[in-house]
Motif scaffolding. Structure first.
Motif, PDB file in Angstrom:
ATOM      1  N   ASP A   1      -1.670   6.356   2.632  1.00 19.14           N
ATOM      2  CA  ASP A   1      -1.412   7.788   2.816  1.00 19.14           C
ATOM      3  C   ASP A   1       0.046   8.063   3.136  1.00 19.14           C
ATOM      4  O   ASP A   1       0.593   9.094   2.754  1.00 19.14           O
ATOM      5  CB  ASP A   1      -2.292   8.345   3.936  1.00 19.14           C
ATOM      6  CG  ASP A   1      -3.738   8.469   3.502  1.00 19.14           C
ATOM      7  OD1 ASP A   1      -4.008   8.329   2.292  1.00 19.14           O
ATOM      8  OD2 ASP A   1      -4.601   8.703   4.367  1.00 19.14           O
TER       9      ASP A   1
ATOM     10  N   SER B   1      -3.287   4.803   7.809  1.00 22.58           N
ATOM     11  CA  SER B   1      -3.275   4.445   6.401  1.00 22.58           C
ATOM     12  C   SER B   1      -1.861   4.400   5.849  1.00 22.58           C
ATOM     13  O   SER B   1      -1.200   5.422   5.710  1.00 22.58           O
ATOM     14  CB  SER B   1      -4.106   5.460   5.612  1.00 22.58           C
ATOM     15  OG  SER B   1      -3.819   5.335   4.233  1.00 22.58           O
TER      16      SER B   1
ATOM     17  N   SER C   1       0.829  -1.202   0.000  1.00 21.17           N
ATOM     18  CA  SER C   1       0.000   0.000   0.000  1.00 21.17           C
ATOM     19  C   SER C   1       0.862   1.250   0.000  1.00 21.17           C
ATOM     20  O   SER C   1       0.489   2.261  -0.592  1.00 21.17           O
ATOM     21  CB  SER C   1      -0.989  -0.007   1.155  1.00 21.17           C
ATOM     22  OG  SER C   1      -0.494  -0.722   2.241  1.00 21.17           O
TER      23      SER C   1
END
Lengths: 371, 371
Positions: B312, B309, B91
Motif C-alpha cells: 500500500d 502494508s 512489495s
DNA sequence: TTGTAAGCGTTATCAT
DNA sequence: ATGATAACGCTTACAA
C-alpha cells in the motif's frame, strides 16, 4: 529571419536549457558546445572555459533523448519478472543493477503477473522505448506467441531461471538438478521411500530440473517414484498453495514420510500444516525446502535447504547481457551460466518413523490431534 | 538530390522501420501515417487500411524516443531506494507498478546504497533521461546537497517513508508513531519499565516517529526513558546489527525486560541472541518487531509485530505522483498519505520476570547459559 | 482529405 | 579551431 529561443528566455521560463542556449550565452555555436562536452581535442582552452561556465550557469545537461535520436544507445535494460512482489526479485534485481550500473545502464522493470499477454506487451514496449536488452523470466517457456515476440525483438534477451529457447539462447539459472538430486539422495539414504516433491514450474526449467534430480536419485537407488507424490504446479498458485498441498499429501492413505517443498513461499504452508495436525518434524515428517531464509534457519527445528544465491543469479544474467551487447556479432552462440546450489543439512531431516517403514496404514491414526 | 532509405532497404537490412518506410509502402505521406496511428478522424477508410497493413507488414512501431523529442512525456518514473536487495522494496515497487502501469508509466529503478553521491547522480540521470517523476526514499533527509539537487529537478518528487522536505513536499509513509505508541503502551501495561528500542533511521521520519511514539507512551505512563536503551542507528548497518545490539543490551547491568526491534531485518538477530544466551521469550524477555513476516508468525513463540502494508505504501506513493502529474499547477501544495499501522499481539509479550520488577541486579546471573 | 515542411536537441560532416 | 547545416523519427500547422 525567425526569432529563436535565447538563453535569456531559458533562464526566465522554467524551460529546460538546450545546447543552443549554452552556445548563445558563451558566444559560440552549438557545434562547439557539443565538442566541449564530448571532450573533442580540437577546442581552444579559452573557448572551452567559456562554454563550461555557461553550462554551469544554466545547469544544462545534454538530453539523452536527443542523443538517442542521433543513434546513441539508450543504455536501458528491461527486466520482466512474473511477480515483482517476491523477495527473490529483490536480490536478483540488485545483482543485475550492481553489474549494469557499473557499465552505465539503467533498469526498467515490469511485472508480467504471469500473463503471457502482458509479457508480450512489455517486450513490445521495451522495443518502442529502444531498450538495449532484456532480462526475462518467462512464465511459460513453451508459449509460441511469446517466443515469436522474443524472436522479433531487436535487442538481445537473457533468460533468467529459464531455459534458452529458439528465440533467446542465452540463459542464467541455478543448478536445481544437482541441488534436488543431493537432497533427495540424502532423504533416501535416511531410509525414506515415500518422498513428496512440491514445486512450482510445470512449464519451466526450474520445475523440470528439480523433477529430473528427484527422479534420478530414485532411479539410482532403485526406487519407483509414486506420481501422486509429485506435485508440480503451473503458474502462480495462491499464497496458501503450500499449505493446501501439504494437507492433501498428509491426508493420503499412504502419506509421504518426507516432503521437499521447493520454493521459498512454500515452507510456511508446510510448517502451518504440520502444526495444525500435530505432526512433528523430523520424527513424523522430514522437510526440505529451497532458498535459504530466516524462517528456515530459525524454525524449530531448523529446516534443511537447497541454497543458492539469487543475487549471483541477477549478476550472471546481467553479465551475459553485457557480453552480448559487446559482441560485434549479433547472432551470438547459445550460452548459459549455471549458479551452484548447495544442500544445507539441518535438523528437519531424520529417518522415517518405524511404522511407516513397517508399512503401517496411517500415522495420523496413532497420533490424532485435537484439531 | 540525396538517396533516401526506402521501405525496401528497411526490409532488407535488419534496421528498424520508420514511418517513412510505412508511408512509402502504403503510397502515402508520413503525415498520413502519423494521423492513422494517432487515430485522427479525418482519414479516408481505404487509405487507413493501406497504412494499417503496411504497418503490419513492416512490423513498425512508432519510436517513443522520437515522440519524446516532439515534447511528449516519457512516461518513465524513477524509483530510488537505499537498497534494492531488501524484501520491503519488492512489495513497494509492486504497489507502485500496479498503479503506474495502469496509467501508462514504467519504472526505472536505482539503488543508492545509502550514498548521497549516488542519490544525486541518479536524480541527475533521471533528469537527463527526462523522467516524468520520482519516488524517492532518501537516506538522510537533512542532507543539504541532496535537497538542493531535488529542488533543481524538473520533475515532481514523492518521498517514500520519509518526511517532506523544502525541496519535495509530497510524501507517503506508514504511521510508525501510532504503531510504536500502541506497542510501547502494551508493554508498559504488562509491567515493563525498562524497554529497549532498536531501530534504524537516525535521520529520517521512520526513526523519529518511532522514537516519538516510544517517548509519548512512557511520558503518559509517567516513566522516564533510559537513553541507553534507545539505539537508533544511522545508515545501513551490517546484517548482524540486530544481533550485536541485542547482545549488548542484554549484557548491561540493568538489562531491559523487553526489546522492540523495529525493522524486519532485526528480528533474526534478536532471536539468535536469545537462543545463544538461553533467554526465554517471553518469560525472560518480551519481544516486539515491525513488519510482519513468516518468521514472526511462525517463530516459537510467535512474535508480536507492528504491521503495515508496504504494498500500500508503494501504491500511495505512485498515486500521489499521478496526482501531481495531473495537477496543472506545478507548485502543488504539500500533501501526505499515511498508511495505518496495526499492533498484532502474539505470544512474545508477557509480564516482566519477577526479579526484574523487584530490582534484582542481573537476570543472567540466575540463569547462566553454557556459553 | 492529404501532402509538405518545420521543428524537437543533439552529433557529425563539411566549409571556412 | 570553429561555424553552419543536415540528419535522426516523429507530430502538427499550414497549404493544396
Amino acid at each position: 529571419m525567425t526569432f529563436k529561443t535565447s538563453s535569456l528566455a531559458a533562464r526566465e521560463t522554467g524551460a529546460r536549457p538546450t545546447a543552443r542556449d549554452v552556445a548563445a550565452l558563451a558566444g559560440v555555436s552549438v557545434g562547439t558546445v557539443s565538442r566541449v562536452v564530448n571532450g573533442a581535442a580540437t577546442v581552444n582552452a579559452q573557448v572551452r572555459d567559456r562554454v563550461t561556465s555557461a553550462i554551469a550557469t544554466l545547469g544544462w545537461r545534454p538530453s539523452i533523448v536527443a542523443q538517442n535520436m542521433r543513434g546513441r544507445a539508450t543504455r536501458m535494460i528491461g527486466f520482466i519478472f512474473p511477480d515483482l512482489d517476491n523477495p527473490l526479485f529483490s536480490s536478483m534485481i540488485k545483482g543485475a543493477e550492481d553489474v549494469l550500473t557499473r557499465a552505465g545502464y539503467m533498469l526498467i522493470v515490469g511485472s508480467s503477473n504471469g500473463q503471457s499477454e502482458r509479457e508480450m506487451a512489455l517486450i513490445d514496449l521495451f522495443g518502442q522505448r529502444q531498450a538495449d536488452g532484456l532480462i526475462f523470466t518467462i512464465e511459460q517457456e513453451s508459449h509460441p506467441a511469446v517466443q515469436k515476440c522474443m524472436a522479433q525483438a531487436r535487442f538481445p534477451i537473457v533468460m533468467l531461471e529459464r531455459d534458452g529457447t529458439p528465440a533467446a539462447t542465452v540463459s542464467a539459472g541455478a543448478d536445481h538438478f544437482q541441488g534436488t538430486l543431493q537432497a533427495t539422495r540424502h532423504l533416501i539414504e535416511l531410509g525414506h521411500r515415500r518422498i513428496a516433491l512440491v514445486s512450482g514450474g510445470r512449464d519451466n526449467r526450474v520445475g523440470r530440473a528439480r523433477l529430473a534430480g528427484f527422479r534420478q536419485a530414485h532411479e539410482q537407488a532403485g526406487i519407483a517414484v509414486d506420481d501422486t507424490l509429485v506435485q508440480i504446479d503451473s503458474g502462480t498458485a495462491g499464497n496458501d498453495w503450500g499449505l493446501r498441498k501439504t494437507q492433501w499429501l498428509l491426508a493420503q492413505a499412504d502419506a509421504p514420510t518426507a516432503v521437499m517443498a521447493l520454493g521459498r513461499h512454500l515452507l510456511k504452508g508446510v510448517l502451518v500444516a504440520c502444526k495444525r495436525q500435530n505432526i512433528r518434524i523430523p520424527q513424523d515428517l522430514s522437510v526440505v525446502t529451497s532458498n535459504d531464509s530466516d524462517l528456515a534457519e530459525l524454525a524449530e527445528p531448523a529446516i534443511s535447504v537447497i541454497r543458492y544465491s539469487t543475487y549471483d543469479l541477477g549478476r550472471a544474467a546481467a553479465e551475459l547481457l553485457l557480453d552480448q551487447l559487446a559482441a560485434a556479432d549479433p547472432a551470438s552462440a547459445p550460452s548459459r551460466t549455471e549458479i551452484p546450489t548447495e544442500f544445507v543439512l539441518r535438523a528437519s531431516c531424520a529417518a522415517p518413523p518405524v511404522h511407516a517403514r513397517a508399512g503401517a496404514p496411517d500415522r495420523l491414526a496413532t497420533n490424532t490431534s485435537p484439531r
